[in-house]
Write an enzyme that holds these catalytic residues in place. Sequence first.
Site, PDB file in Angstrom:
ATOM      1  N   GLU A 250     -67.946  82.699  55.458  1.00 57.51           N
ATOM      2  CA  GLU A 250     -66.889  82.589  54.456  1.00 57.51           C
ATOM      3  C   GLU A 250     -67.499  82.520  53.062  1.00 57.51           C
ATOM      4  OE1 GLU A 250     -63.199  79.666  53.090  1.00 57.51           O
ATOM      5  OE2 GLU A 250     -64.038  79.479  55.092  1.00 57.51           O
ATOM      6  N   ARG A 328     -59.941  68.565  53.830  1.00 58.23           N
ATOM      7  CA  ARG A 328     -59.362  68.830  55.151  1.00 58.23           C
ATOM      8  C   ARG A 328     -59.625  67.657  56.096  1.00 58.23           C
ATOM      9  NH1 ARG A 328     -56.000  72.618  58.110  1.00 58.23           N
ATOM     10  NH2 ARG A 328     -56.657  74.277  56.709  1.00 58.23           N
ATOM     11  N   GLU A 730     -58.580  77.889  65.057  1.00 62.72           N
ATOM     12  CA  GLU A 730     -59.283  76.617  64.932  1.00 62.72           C
ATOM     13  C   GLU A 730     -58.766  75.477  65.804  1.00 62.72           C
ATOM     14  OE1 GLU A 730     -60.863  76.076  60.536  1.00 62.72           O
ATOM     15  OE2 GLU A 730     -58.858  76.927  60.542  1.00 62.72           O
TER      16      GLU A 730
END
Length: 773
Positions: A250, A328, A730
């Site tokens: 990413e 997160r 995920e």
Amino acid sequence: MHKNKENKVLDTKLDAVSKSLKQSIKNLDSYTHVRGESLYVDDVNIRQGTFHAVVFDSPKAHGKIKSIDYSKAEALDGVERIFTYKDVPGKNEIGGIIPDEPLFAEHEVHFWGMPIALIVAESEFIARKARDLIDIDIEELPVITTAQEAKAKGSFINAPRSFSLGDTQKAFQDCEYVFEGETFSNGQEHLYIEAQGSYAEPLENGNIKVTSSTQGPTSVQKTIAQVLGVAMHKIEVDVTRLGGGFGGKEDQATPWAVMAALATYHLNQSVKLILNRHDDLRMTGKRHPYESTYKIGLSKDLKILAYQTEFLQNSGAAADLSPAIAERTLFHATNSYYVPNVTTKVLSCKTNLPPNTAFRGFGGPQGMFVIESAIAKAASEIGVSARQIQEANLLDENDTFSYGQIAKKVEAKNTWNSAKNIFNSDALEQEVSDFNKNNTAFKKGVSFMPITFGISFTNTPMNHARALVHIYLDGSIGISTAAVEMGQGVNTKMMQIAADVFSVSIEHIKIETTNTTRVANTSPSAASSTADLNGKATLMACNSLLERLKIVAAEDLNVSENNIILKEEYVFVNDNKTELSWTDLISSAMLKRVALTENAHYATPEIHFDKTKEKGHPFAYHVYGTAITTTTIDCTRGTYEFDSIKIVHDYGKSMSEGIDLGQVEGALIQGMGWMTMEEIAYNDEGKLLSNALSTYKIPDIFSVPKSVEVIPVETNGHELAILKSKAVGEPPLMYGIGAYFALQNAIKAFNPNYDLKFHAPMTPEKVLMSLYS
């Protein structure tokens, strides 16, 4: 009232589409994968005269560069040029969230493996030989390798973040039980099959095309432009597919693409840079290790009244994506439970390790591990099973998350109760108990692992996507999106959408490479949102084209367009097949000069988050599920095997059950590997010790469970998921956390005096020591 009727009609249509798509097309890439015909960066047909590059990186974790002698390397026959920070025409900076990471080290090095120079030669062999001829003198400085040490020295990436709900301090005073403890979860190597790499080639007028193994083409494009000091339109980034990413591509695919482009910029010749496995392991970041402390308070009836935790995130030497990952962690700190009083805090600690980065789950697993550890500790101290505490606190409709979002369409209890009933968990637990009573050399353990995982980028502006759809003269279709195929089957899902909207065979459809010239300004393929965002954009584009085609058909057949449908590559009027075929319709549209190209943009509605208040509605929806894990330990050796993993998972209305099942199984095993055997190790000098598959163990065919069962829970899906088919990349990884607690329970069955420790992964060595501690 009228709006509700429209919504019901739309829901009915979506359900019909979803049902038709459920005839599960297999992953269309599988055919070329197994034949070895799928193309990756290393398969690009290189131009004549292409140079090959190798990175010269730091042999120390922290220090001042006193001198570097490149003379021997430069003199080697076949070496074209060696590039350093002095050759950067723009900014020597690749940091995204925080600009704190140079492309090449200048006067200091901050981690073992930090790029210092790029050697460009006629072959990779020559470049590697040249690398060994470089002499460097580094004045070593103190090395920090752990988050605890970084905290003690005040070494942080950025300011801490904290979420809160209710009043934890007051709530703890009203608790019947209060327990405190600490946990550690280690990093994890991505170990994608395809290593990092890129290929840059010069185009005319100073333009450069870069083929990159990246999850974020726009990020690569933007960073190359910044480093070269040129406009973004001068850089074209193209991605066919990745041989695995898991988050590791990413952000960390960017430097290798930038280096190749920098060399091409100067040499006006193509440059190829592919890391070998050892270079990749040494130079790239991993999943973040976390050192955390917790305090949990419960009522007499086992309700969690208060929960407090501090997460120490080992960010490595630069920010990379650490701030977003830390956020997160806070979002998922209470997992599937409603806790009325919560205080969670995360500190991103700066150390002298390679900058740690995104990994499937993106900080969520680290947060969930801590609350599951706290529950296990509380259960052990009170003398009840962890399952009783888990079950007593599961989320319900309209419960409030610590970040302010109200839980809607909650399936936590549904998946939990379905798992209990479908798999007869009472009988399973009794079977484990009976086995343990009758065996001394072997012991079994069972655990429950509920999951609740939010779907969206938590940075709201990133939740958008575009799709470009062409219908060609012969009726064939080309689709370009920002979605990067990396084994998750997103290309297949995009093709399914178009095939269903136009009612044509999937053989008519081609998914183009992901390219910044065709589809610009995109978010990365990450956050489990790729199919939702790009699928919604594709659906919008296809529906716009469909409406135009219906008008053409209505004119040709002299009927109302409201009576027109496309089915089986023909036009139907009121369910009656006409002679107007798909290809004839396209020909007619062309003769009438109707546009057969559409560019659609989709932005997730409803979501928002105010970071100044740490409150909002950041997620489009949540994915739920429950796993029941059973393990057997050999109490003489400390080795173990997993007897079964039984899962009830919230797919919503799955578009492709085969692809989604593969994602659940793969994520589960990856999560189990993180929790049981994948042990990242650095020495005190910051050198990676687990630098090969001989020293870093991942699950193989012999370490997967004997049995994995995955049952879809019956739900209505969610309208913000593409065709109500929920994201699946995920969330299932967190089921693997249950493996850790199943092992803990088996250890406890053998050694009643075992004081529960929460230091993952739970390797056989740790199991053996725990059995006899």
